[in-house]
Enzyme design. Sequence first.
Site, PDB file in Angstrom:
ATOM      1  N   LYS A   1      -8.980  -7.991  16.061  1.00 41.27           N
ATOM      2  CA  LYS A   1     -10.235  -8.616  15.629  1.00 41.27           C
ATOM      3  C   LYS A   1     -10.061 -10.129  15.770  1.00 41.27           C
ATOM      4  O   LYS A   1      -8.934 -10.595  15.996  1.00 41.27           O
ATOM      5  CB  LYS A   1     -10.589  -8.225  14.203  1.00 41.27           C
ATOM      6  CG  LYS A   1      -9.635  -8.750  13.154  1.00 41.27           C
ATOM      7  CD  LYS A   1     -10.196  -8.439  11.779  1.00 41.27           C
ATOM      8  CE  LYS A   1      -9.429  -9.177  10.701  1.00 41.27           C
ATOM      9  NZ  LYS A   1      -9.989  -8.985   9.385  1.00 41.27           N
TER      10      LYS A   1
ATOM     11  N   THR B   1       0.854  -1.191   0.000  1.00 45.51           N
ATOM     12  CA  THR B   1       0.000   0.000   0.000  1.00 45.51           C
ATOM     13  C   THR B   1       0.887   1.238   0.000  1.00 45.51           C
ATOM     14  O   THR B   1       1.612   1.484   0.969  1.00 45.51           O
ATOM     15  CB  THR B   1      -0.919  -0.015   1.229  1.00 45.51           C
ATOM     16  OG1 THR B   1      -1.749  -1.171   1.115  1.00 45.51           O
ATOM     17  CG2 THR B   1      -1.784   1.226   1.303  1.00 45.51           C
TER      18      THR B   1
ATOM     19  N   CYS C   1      -3.989  -1.698   9.059  1.00 41.88           N
ATOM     20  CA  CYS C   1      -4.386  -1.051   7.802  1.00 41.88           C
ATOM     21  C   CYS C   1      -5.206   0.217   7.973  1.00 41.88           C
ATOM     22  O   CYS C   1      -4.777   1.288   7.550  1.00 41.88           O
ATOM     23  CB  CYS C   1      -5.153  -2.051   6.947  1.00 41.88           C
ATOM     24  SG  CYS C   1      -4.221  -3.559   6.701  1.00 41.88           S
TER      25      CYS C   1
ATOM     26  N   LEU D   1      -7.171  -7.959   0.797  1.00 46.15           N
ATOM     27  CA  LEU D   1      -7.391  -9.089   1.711  1.00 46.15           C
ATOM     28  C   LEU D   1      -7.576  -8.607   3.139  1.00 46.15           C
ATOM     29  O   LEU D   1      -6.975  -7.628   3.555  1.00 46.15           O
ATOM     30  CB  LEU D   1      -6.167 -10.013   1.706  1.00 46.15           C
ATOM     31  CG  LEU D   1      -5.711 -10.554   0.365  1.00 46.15           C
ATOM     32  CD1 LEU D   1      -4.461 -11.401   0.551  1.00 46.15           C
ATOM     33  CD2 LEU D   1      -6.821 -11.362  -0.263  1.00 46.15           C
ATOM     34  N   ARG D   2      -8.408  -9.344   3.889  1.00 49.94           N
ATOM     35  CA  ARG D   2      -8.563  -9.060   5.323  1.00 49.94           C
ATOM     36  C   ARG D   2      -7.800 -10.106   6.116  1.00 49.94           C
ATOM     37  O   ARG D   2      -7.841 -11.297   5.765  1.00 49.94           O
ATOM     38  CB  ARG D   2     -10.038  -9.175   5.725  1.00 49.94           C
ATOM     39  CG  ARG D   2     -10.904  -8.052   5.229  1.00 49.94           C
ATOM     40  CD  ARG D   2     -12.355  -8.411   5.381  1.00 49.94           C
ATOM     41  NE  ARG D   2     -12.674  -9.617   4.603  1.00 49.94           N
ATOM     42  CZ  ARG D   2     -13.860 -10.205   4.598  1.00 49.94           C
ATOM     43  NH1 ARG D   2     -14.834  -9.742   5.341  1.00 49.94           N
ATOM     44  NH2 ARG D   2     -14.073 -11.276   3.862  1.00 49.94           N
ATOM     45  N   GLU D   3      -7.174  -9.679   7.162  1.00 48.43           N
ATOM     46  CA  GLU D   3      -6.528 -10.644   8.057  1.00 48.43           C
ATOM     47  C   GLU D   3      -7.605 -11.544   8.632  1.00 48.43           C
ATOM     48  O   GLU D   3      -8.714 -11.097   8.916  1.00 48.43           O
ATOM     49  CB  GLU D   3      -5.805  -9.928   9.196  1.00 48.43           C
ATOM     50  CG  GLU D   3      -4.555  -9.247   8.733  1.00 48.43           C
ATOM     51  CD  GLU D   3      -3.711  -8.716   9.881  1.00 48.43           C
ATOM     52  OE1 GLU D   3      -3.819  -9.224  11.001  1.00 48.43           O
ATOM     53  OE2 GLU D   3      -2.939  -7.779   9.627  1.00 48.43           O
TER      54      GLU D   3
ATOM     55  N   ALA E   1     -21.140  -1.700  15.333  1.00 50.82           N
ATOM     56  CA  ALA E   1     -20.637  -0.732  16.317  1.00 50.82           C
ATOM     57  C   ALA E   1     -19.746  -1.449  17.323  1.00 50.82           C
ATOM     58  O   ALA E   1     -19.908  -2.640  17.578  1.00 50.82           O
ATOM     59  CB  ALA E   1     -21.811  -0.075  17.031  1.00 50.82           C
ATOM     60  N   GLY E   2     -18.803  -0.728  17.892  1.00 48.87           N
ATOM     61  CA  GLY E   2     -17.904  -1.351  18.864  1.00 48.87           C
ATOM     62  C   GLY E   2     -16.960  -0.333  19.464  1.00 48.87           C
ATOM     63  O   GLY E   2     -17.338   0.830  19.668  1.00 48.87           O
TER      64      GLY E   2
ATOM     65  N   GLU F   1      -4.052  -4.324  -2.800  1.00 50.77           N
ATOM     66  CA  GLU F   1      -4.461  -5.511  -2.072  1.00 50.77           C
ATOM     67  C   GLU F   1      -5.708  -5.246  -1.227  1.00 50.77           C
ATOM     68  O   GLU F   1      -5.779  -4.214  -0.563  1.00 50.77           O
ATOM     69  CB  GLU F   1      -3.278  -5.840  -1.132  1.00 50.77           C
ATOM     70  CG  GLU F   1      -3.426  -7.108  -0.415  1.00 50.77           C
ATOM     71  CD  GLU F   1      -3.794  -8.181  -1.369  1.00 50.77           C
ATOM     72  OE1 GLU F   1      -2.977  -8.533  -2.221  1.00 50.77           O
ATOM     73  OE2 GLU F   1      -4.937  -8.667  -1.280  1.00 50.77           O
TER      74      GLU F   1
HETATM   75  C1  UGA Z   1      -8.773  -4.170   6.043  1.00 47.86           C
HETATM   76  C2  UGA Z   1      -9.703  -4.204   4.812  1.00 47.86           C
HETATM   77  O1  UGA Z   1     -10.975  -4.749   5.191  1.00 47.86           O
HETATM   78  C3  UGA Z   1      -9.089  -5.057   3.690  1.00 47.86           C
HETATM   79  O2  UGA Z   1      -9.930  -4.988   2.529  1.00 47.86           O
HETATM   80  C4  UGA Z   1      -7.708  -4.491   3.350  1.00 47.86           C
HETATM   81  O3  UGA Z   1      -7.054  -5.281   2.368  1.00 47.86           O
HETATM   82  C5  UGA Z   1      -6.846  -4.484   4.604  1.00 47.86           C
HETATM   83  O4  UGA Z   1      -7.492  -3.690   5.624  1.00 47.86           O
HETATM   84  C6  UGA Z   1      -5.513  -3.897   4.219  1.00 47.86           C
HETATM   85  O5  UGA Z   1      -5.470  -2.725   3.850  1.00 47.86           O
HETATM   86  O6  UGA Z   1      -4.530  -4.652   4.173  1.00 47.86           O
HETATM   87  P1  UGA Z   1      -8.228  -5.841   8.077  1.00 47.86           P
HETATM   88  O7  UGA Z   1      -7.512  -4.687   8.683  1.00 47.86           O
HETATM   89  O8  UGA Z   1      -7.551  -7.161   7.999  1.00 47.86           O
HETATM   90  O9  UGA Z   1      -8.664  -5.498   6.554  1.00 47.86           O
HETATM   91  O10 UGA Z   1      -9.547  -6.076   8.915  1.00 47.86           O
HETATM   92  P2  UGA Z   1     -11.103  -5.697   8.820  1.00 47.86           P
HETATM   93  O11 UGA Z   1     -11.888  -6.946   8.854  1.00 47.86           O
HETATM   94  O12 UGA Z   1     -11.378  -4.771   7.730  1.00 47.86           O
HETATM   95  O13 UGA Z   1     -11.308  -4.967  10.227  1.00 47.86           O
HETATM   96  C7  UGA Z   1     -10.588  -3.787  10.563  1.00 47.86           C
HETATM   97  C8  UGA Z   1     -11.039  -3.261  11.890  1.00 47.86           C
HETATM   98  O14 UGA Z   1     -12.354  -2.728  11.806  1.00 47.86           O
HETATM   99  C9  UGA Z   1     -11.089  -4.297  13.025  1.00 47.86           C
HETATM  100  O15 UGA Z   1     -10.557  -3.723  14.189  1.00 47.86           O
HETATM  101  C10 UGA Z   1     -12.571  -4.579  13.217  1.00 47.86           C
HETATM  102  O16 UGA Z   1     -12.892  -4.944  14.525  1.00 47.86           O
HETATM  103  C11 UGA Z   1     -13.162  -3.231  12.867  1.00 47.86           C
HETATM  104  N1  UGA Z   1     -14.556  -3.315  12.376  1.00 47.86           N
HETATM  105  C12 UGA Z   1     -14.835  -3.915  11.197  1.00 47.86           C
HETATM  106  C13 UGA Z   1     -15.570  -2.734  13.131  1.00 47.86           C
HETATM  107  O17 UGA Z   1     -15.328  -2.164  14.231  1.00 47.86           O
HETATM  108  N2  UGA Z   1     -16.849  -2.788  12.662  1.00 47.86           N
HETATM  109  C14 UGA Z   1     -17.154  -3.382  11.484  1.00 47.86           C
HETATM  110  O18 UGA Z   1     -18.364  -3.368  11.108  1.00 47.86           O
HETATM  111  C15 UGA Z   1     -16.130  -3.960  10.725  1.00 47.86           C
END
Ligand code: UGA
Length: 444
Positions: free
Chosen positions: A322, A122, A262, A155-157, A254-255, A153
């Site tokens: 997460k 990125t 990322c 992808l989500r972890e 919400a949280g 990219e």
């Molecule tokens: C995120 C993006 O979703 C990916 O598409 C991207 O490739 C990645 O960053 C990156 O740039 O490499 P990631 O950080 O792995 O992926 O995780 P997410 O599932 O997106 O969650 C990110 C954070 O948001 C977590 O702390 C999660 O708890 C929080 N979250 C997510 C919320 O608080 N509420 C939601 O509704 C969704």
Amino acid sequence: MKKIAMFGTGYVGLVNGACLAHIGHSVLCCDIDDRKIGTLNAGRIPIYEPGLDLIVRSAVTEGKLAFTSDLAAAVERSDLLFIAVGTPMGHDGAADLRYVQAVAEFIGRHLRTPKTVVVKSTVPVGTSRKVERWIAGQMADPSVRFDVASNPEFLREGSAVSDFLNMERCIVGADREETIEEVASCFAPLDVPIHRTGRESAEMIKYAANAFLATKISFINAIANLCERMGADVEDVAEGIGSDSRIGRSFLKAGIGYGGSCFPKDTHALRWMAENAGYAFPLLEAVIRTNREQKFVLLGKLAEAVGSLQGTKIGVLGLAFKPNTDDMREAPSLDIVPALLGGGAEVRVYDPVAMEEARKAFGEEVTYASDPYEAIAGCDACLILTEWPQFLELDLDRVRELLKRPILLDGRNCFPPERMRRHFLTYYSVGREPVVFEPSEQYA
Ligand code: UGA
């Protein structure tokens, strides 16, 4: 089948390298970190990512995937050179490009035959042009042809392997049509729609996507805070707005805010880019600020429920940013646990996979439990910071019995509040009315 070199065996490089090998390419994953390469060659995966070990093992067995620290050999034998090294946040919020530059210059010094270089890391808008200059600046023979593409990219972890194999879209940005086709052909087995763009647009798509998702999260968190003050329930509100297809249901949970490697990094980097481009971007500013403040909302509720923290014992469940990852980068736990300690509480923690990471962060300052029940035994309150599936299955009667005071603070809305009443627990969550247990109810 393409011959691919993947520079960087971090999260993005390893998942992409293994998955590209899985779909038929011959991939050499390389890294300057000999120890990491040694670990990978010994069959161990240095990160926790569901399904990755299986894909790596089978691709290695089939001879499609190998690991090396011989970067020069990787340049020589490959047609496509993917740059997937880290771009950490610098102190001013800008992405630190030193690793990208080092790989680009290395490629330049070793370029003897035509290649396509693909930037996966990125990187700020405009970087793939810089990569081109960094490569050209080191070439002994300037007549060797090469081109640089951007392939961000998404992808989500925690679900990276399935995200790759079920990719929704693939963005390929380059100046030349042939370069775009060359990169797009790597993903042909996935039958994924390819978005062909210029390089700057491809780079911007990555930041805009992450900033938009972060905006959704901060928006629903702000609505949650308002719901609490006005007697509404954020889960109903999220459902109600999310079922409008123009809004969509995802990323409206919400949280206690977004964390990880990322969203925090990329929103800051985008803010920095905007500033440099002479645009203030107040919306993004508010997203970042809302998220910073959201990490602490649970502490206000804790104070309401237990009063002063001095001399209390607090159990913390969930430390990773997460579920399904051991990654604690920018996790709310990194702010919340020190705040609890600072208030004078004794803290006991548990996470299904992030305990090793937690030790690096908290050292001897907290007590590490071997299961969630051990973490909360004798505590004045239990805090849930990560919605691990095993926490959703907690035996709430046992939780009630083990806690010294029946107080549960849930930063991820894991349970319906009405359930707590049945288990005689005081329950605070996010964007919903608290359930306050009155001892008289238990005997009613
Ligand atoms: C995120 C993006 O979703 C990916 O598409 C991207 O490739 C990645 O960053 C990156 O740039 O490499 P990631 O950080 O792995 O992926 O995780 P997410 O599932 O997106 O969650 C990110 C954070 O948001 C977590 O702390 C999660 O708890 C929080 N979250 C997510 C919320 O608080 N509420 C939601 O509704 C969704």
